[in-house]
Design a protein around this motif. Structure first.
Motif, PDB file in Angstrom:
ATOM      1  N   ARG A  49       0.844  -1.188   0.000  1.00 61.89           N
ATOM      2  CA  ARG A  49       0.000   0.000   0.000  1.00 61.89           C
ATOM      3  C   ARG A  49       0.884   1.244   0.000  1.00 61.89           C
ATOM      4  O   ARG A  49       1.772   1.378   0.831  1.00 61.89           O
ATOM      5  CB  ARG A  49      -0.938   0.024   1.201  1.00 61.89           C
ATOM      6  CG  ARG A  49      -2.013  -1.068   1.181  1.00 61.89           C
ATOM      7  CD  ARG A  49      -3.031  -0.844   2.278  1.00 61.89           C
ATOM      8  NE  ARG A  49      -4.049  -1.885   2.278  1.00 61.89           N
ATOM      9  CZ  ARG A  49      -3.970  -2.999   3.006  1.00 61.89           C
ATOM     10  NH1 ARG A  49      -2.907  -3.198   3.778  1.00 61.89           N
ATOM     11  NH2 ARG A  49      -4.936  -3.894   2.951  1.00 61.89           N
ATOM     12  N   ALA A  50       0.589   2.152  -0.935  1.00 61.91           N
ATOM     13  CA  ALA A  50       1.433   3.338  -1.090  1.00 61.91           C
ATOM     14  C   ALA A  50       0.603   4.610  -1.143  1.00 61.91           C
ATOM     15  O   ALA A  50      -0.525   4.610  -1.652  1.00 61.91           O
ATOM     16  CB  ALA A  50       2.266   3.220  -2.360  1.00 61.91           C
ATOM     17  N   LEU A  51       1.174   5.663  -0.620  1.00 63.19           N
ATOM     18  CA  LEU A  51       0.679   7.013  -0.840  1.00 63.19           C
ATOM     19  C   LEU A  51       1.554   7.639  -1.920  1.00 63.19           C
ATOM     20  O   LEU A  51       2.780   7.690  -1.772  1.00 63.19           O
ATOM     21  CB  LEU A  51       0.778   7.853   0.432  1.00 63.19           C
ATOM     22  CG  LEU A  51      -0.363   7.788   1.434  1.00 63.19           C
ATOM     23  CD1 LEU A  51       0.045   8.446   2.742  1.00 63.19           C
ATOM     24  CD2 LEU A  51      -1.610   8.480   0.862  1.00 63.19           C
ATOM     25  N   VAL A  52       0.936   8.082  -2.994  1.00 60.52           N
ATOM     26  CA  VAL A  52       1.648   8.828  -4.033  1.00 60.52           C
ATOM     27  C   VAL A  52       1.088  10.243  -4.026  1.00 60.52           C
ATOM     28  O   VAL A  52      -0.122  10.437  -4.188  1.00 60.52           O
ATOM     29  CB  VAL A  52       1.487   8.187  -5.414  1.00 60.52           C
ATOM     30  CG1 VAL A  52       2.304   8.950  -6.454  1.00 60.52           C
ATOM     31  CG2 VAL A  52       1.912   6.725  -5.377  1.00 60.52           C
ATOM     32  N   ILE A  53       1.961  11.213  -3.824  1.00 60.10           N
ATOM     33  CA  ILE A  53       1.529  12.585  -3.579  1.00 60.10           C
ATOM     34  C   ILE A  53       2.262  13.533  -4.513  1.00 60.10           C
ATOM     35  O   ILE A  53       3.456  13.368  -4.780  1.00 60.10           O
ATOM     36  CB  ILE A  53       1.834  13.004  -2.118  1.00 60.10           C
ATOM     37  CG1 ILE A  53       1.285  11.966  -1.136  1.00 60.10           C
ATOM     38  CG2 ILE A  53       1.267  14.393  -1.815  1.00 60.10           C
ATOM     39  CD1 ILE A  53       1.810  12.145   0.292  1.00 60.10           C
ATOM     40  N   GLY A  54       1.544  14.536  -5.014  1.00 60.38           N
ATOM     41  CA  GLY A  54       2.158  15.671  -5.693  1.00 60.38           C
ATOM     42  C   GLY A  54       1.826  16.910  -4.897  1.00 60.38           C
ATOM     43  O   GLY A  54       0.645  17.178  -4.629  1.00 60.38           O
ATOM     44  N   ALA A  55       2.837  17.665  -4.475  1.00 61.59           N
ATOM     45  CA  ALA A  55       2.585  18.834  -3.628  1.00 61.59           C
ATOM     46  C   ALA A  55       3.585  19.942  -3.948  1.00 61.59           C
ATOM     47  O   ALA A  55       4.768  19.664  -4.144  1.00 61.59           O
ATOM     48  CB  ALA A  55       2.679  18.465  -2.143  1.00 61.59           C
ATOM     49  N   GLU A  56       3.101  21.156  -3.994  1.00 61.41           N
ATOM     50  CA  GLU A  56       3.970  22.291  -4.342  1.00 61.41           C
ATOM     51  C   GLU A  56       3.549  23.570  -3.625  1.00 61.41           C
ATOM     52  O   GLU A  56       2.358  23.794  -3.370  1.00 61.41           O
ATOM     53  CB  GLU A  56       3.904  22.581  -5.851  1.00 61.41           C
ATOM     54  CG  GLU A  56       4.274  21.437  -6.764  1.00 61.41           C
ATOM     55  CD  GLU A  56       5.770  21.188  -6.901  1.00 61.41           C
ATOM     56  OE1 GLU A  56       6.548  21.704  -6.069  1.00 61.41           O
ATOM     57  OE2 GLU A  56       6.155  20.480  -7.843  1.00 61.41           O
ATOM     58  N   THR A  57       4.541  24.393  -3.349  1.00 58.53           N
ATOM     59  CA  THR A  57       4.323  25.795  -2.971  1.00 58.53           C
ATOM     60  C   THR A  57       5.153  26.643  -3.928  1.00 58.53           C
ATOM     61  O   THR A  57       6.151  27.257  -3.551  1.00 58.53           O
ATOM     62  CB  THR A  57       4.707  26.062  -1.499  1.00 58.53           C
ATOM     63  OG1 THR A  57       5.986  25.449  -1.219  1.00 58.53           O
ATOM     64  CG2 THR A  57       3.675  25.504  -0.551  1.00 58.53           C
ATOM     65  N   PHE A  58       4.724  26.651  -5.188  1.00 64.06           N
ATOM     66  CA  PHE A  58       5.461  27.355  -6.242  1.00 64.06           C
ATOM     67  C   PHE A  58       5.478  28.863  -6.031  1.00 64.06           C
ATOM     68  O   PHE A  58       6.336  29.555  -6.569  1.00 64.06           O
ATOM     69  CB  PHE A  58       4.843  27.023  -7.605  1.00 64.06           C
ATOM     70  CG  PHE A  58       5.736  26.196  -8.486  1.00 64.06           C
ATOM     71  CD1 PHE A  58       6.270  25.003  -8.021  1.00 64.06           C
ATOM     72  CD2 PHE A  58       6.055  26.598  -9.772  1.00 64.06           C
ATOM     73  CE1 PHE A  58       7.092  24.232  -8.822  1.00 64.06           C
ATOM     74  CE2 PHE A  58       6.872  25.831 -10.576  1.00 64.06           C
ATOM     75  CZ  PHE A  58       7.399  24.655 -10.110  1.00 64.06           C
ATOM     76  N   SER A  59       4.517  29.373  -5.256  1.00 60.78           N
ATOM     77  CA  SER A  59       4.475  30.822  -5.028  1.00 60.78           C
ATOM     78  C   SER A  59       5.763  31.322  -4.394  1.00 60.78           C
ATOM     79  O   SER A  59       6.106  32.502  -4.528  1.00 60.78           O
ATOM     80  CB  SER A  59       3.286  31.181  -4.136  1.00 60.78           C
ATOM     81  OG  SER A  59       3.405  30.578  -2.858  1.00 60.78           O
ATOM     82  N   ARG A  60       6.506  30.423  -3.747  1.00 58.50           N
ATOM     83  CA  ARG A  60       7.716  30.834  -3.034  1.00 58.50           C
ATOM     84  C   ARG A  60       8.968  30.826  -3.909  1.00 58.50           C
ATOM     85  O   ARG A  60      10.047  31.194  -3.437  1.00 58.50           O
ATOM     86  CB  ARG A  60       7.880  29.953  -1.789  1.00 58.50           C
ATOM     87  CG  ARG A  60       6.830  30.366  -0.762  1.00 58.50           C
ATOM     88  CD  ARG A  60       6.644  29.479   0.402  1.00 58.50           C
ATOM     89  NE  ARG A  60       5.575  30.030   1.249  1.00 58.50           N
ATOM     90  CZ  ARG A  60       4.884  29.336   2.120  1.00 58.50           C
ATOM     91  NH1 ARG A  60       5.112  28.052   2.287  1.00 58.50           N
ATOM     92  NH2 ARG A  60       3.943  29.917   2.836  1.00 58.50           N
ATOM     93  N   ILE A  61       8.810  30.412  -5.172  1.00 61.54           N
ATOM     94  CA  ILE A  61       9.941  30.523  -6.098  1.00 61.54           C
ATOM     95  C   ILE A  61       9.581  31.384  -7.312  1.00 61.54           C
ATOM     96  O   ILE A  61      10.256  31.350  -8.336  1.00 61.54           O
ATOM     97  CB  ILE A  61      10.457  29.143  -6.570  1.00 61.54           C
ATOM     98  CG1 ILE A  61       9.350  28.333  -7.240  1.00 61.54           C
ATOM     99  CG2 ILE A  61      11.069  28.375  -5.405  1.00 61.54           C
ATOM    100  CD1 ILE A  61       9.853  27.074  -7.942  1.00 61.54           C
ATOM    101  N   LEU A  62       8.517  32.169  -7.193  1.00 64.57           N
ATOM    102  CA  LEU A  62       8.102  33.042  -8.285  1.00 64.57           C
ATOM    103  C   LEU A  62       8.714  34.427  -8.145  1.00 64.57           C
ATOM    104  O   LEU A  62       8.908  34.924  -7.037  1.00 64.57           O
ATOM    105  CB  LEU A  62       6.580  33.177  -8.320  1.00 64.57           C
ATOM    106  CG  LEU A  62       5.775  31.907  -8.605  1.00 64.57           C
ATOM    107  CD1 LEU A  62       4.289  32.226  -8.558  1.00 64.57           C
ATOM    108  CD2 LEU A  62       6.155  31.296  -9.944  1.00 64.57           C
ATOM    109  N   ASP A  63       9.006  35.037  -9.286  1.00 66.92           N
ATOM    110  CA  ASP A  63       9.405  36.439  -9.330  1.00 66.92           C
ATOM    111  C   ASP A  63       8.120  37.241  -9.500  1.00 66.92           C
ATOM    112  O   ASP A  63       7.537  37.282 -10.588  1.00 66.92           O
ATOM    113  CB  ASP A  63      10.352  36.669 -10.508  1.00 66.92           C
ATOM    114  CG  ASP A  63      10.793  38.126 -10.631  1.00 66.92           C
ATOM    115  OD1 ASP A  63      10.242  38.984  -9.903  1.00 66.92           O
ATOM    116  OD2 ASP A  63      11.667  38.399 -11.476  1.00 66.92           O
TER     117      ASP A  63
END
Length: 320
Positions: A135-149
């Motif tokens: 049994r696996a958890l596969v996750i996609g997660a981002e806080t891209f706002s913190r690497i934006l200009d």
């Protein structure tokens, strides 16, 4: 019968702060009309104080576990796709593991930017098929706002923050679960989409840089090709696909890709208008949205696809 990884539940999480195009127009020189016409984006969620990639990933994981009816202690593998980890190390997956109260399981991050969830999915699928995990958890997660200009209107309007997750379980099945996956990368295109920093180069986080027109051209060609490839491997044709769940980068890319593959636009899950581009989180966010609103039902044939910086790209055929 074949040992396969079957999706048992989906979940997602978004930051509390919802930002409209009009809100952005107060910060940078842009307008709602300009953004919608070029991207289809109307809103995005931006992480606030106390909201990180790992906290969003944990919330999405909890939602997926609840939907699957599986306890966190039964998970023996966590694969987290992200380009914006909480720390350089340890892996944000281990922070999710600890937050879920799991004492011991394999937990690590995968970095393939917007294609990250597809990469993580193939990794987890391979480990389950091999019998190493159940049994696996596969996750996609981002806080891209913190690497934006936030002074670059050509990029800052495109991205948002969020997380999506699925629970995979090993089952014996002939035609259910992950049927086929295909991944690609071509590092020659680094300068078209990248972050201008890193621990080994500048010692800083850096900011996202992109040449949008060139990325668009590569995306349409590469995504159509990899979807045809993965369908052939799975033994299915495009007319059999019930739902395309694509990376939510740009409404025009979604439309052009569906047209190139000959898919009915009504069968394409679109959330880019509400979430913007959430990188590795976009595919599982879109998947969860379509499962929860009843569009995607058990037995449906899905194609998941994404392309991101690197370039990396990939697709999966899944019998939900």
């Amino acid at each position: 019968m074949t040992r396969r990884a079957v999706i048992m539940g989906t979940g997602s999480a978004l930051p509390a702060r919802r930002v409209s195009n009009a809100d952005l127009a107060e910060r940078v020189e842009t307008s709602d009309e300009w953004i919608v016409e070029r991207t289809g984006i109307r809103f995005r969620h931006i992480a606030g104080e106390g909201e990180t990639t790992a906290t969003l990933a944990t919330d999405a994981a909890r939602a997926a576990l609840a939907a699957a009816g599986i306890e966190a202690r039964d998970i023996d593998l966590i694969v987290l796709a992200t380009a914006t980890p909480d720390q350089t190390f340890p892996a944000s997956a281990t922070r999710v593991q600890a937050a879920l109260g799991i004492d011991d399981c394999v937990a690590f991050d995968v970095a393939a930017v917007c294609s990250g969830f597809l990469y993580a999915l193939q990794v987890a699928d391979s480990m389950i098929r091999a019998g190493a995990h159940n049994r696996a958890l596969v996750i996609g997660a981002e806080t891209f706002s913190r690497i934006l200009d936030w002074e670059d209107r050509t990029t800052c309007v495109l991205f948002g923050d969020g997380a999506g997750a699925i629970v995979l379980e090993a089952q014996q099945s002939d035609d259910r679960g992950i049927l086929a996956t295909r991944l690609h990368a071509d590092g020659r295109h680094n300068e078209l989409l990248y972050v201008d920093g890193g621990p080994s180069t500048t010692g800083t986080v850096g900011k996202l840089r992109m040449k949008g027109r060139e990325v668009f051209r590569h995306a349409v060609v590469n995504l159509a090709a990899v979807m045809e490839e993965v369908l052939a491997v799975a033994g299915h044709a495009s007319h059999e696909v019930d739902w395309l769940v694509p990376h939510q980068a740009n409404a025009r890319i979604l439309s052009a890709t569906a047209k190139k593959l000959g898919l009915d636009p009504a069968r394409v899950v679109v959330t880019v208008d509400e979430h913007a581009n959430t990188s590795a989180a976009s595919v599982p966010l879109a998947l969860d949205a379509a499962v929860r609103d009843g569009r995607i039902k058990r037995g449906d044939l899905l194609v998941l696809e994404a392309m991101g910086g690197g370039f990396t790209w990939g697709a999966a055929v899944v019998r939900y």
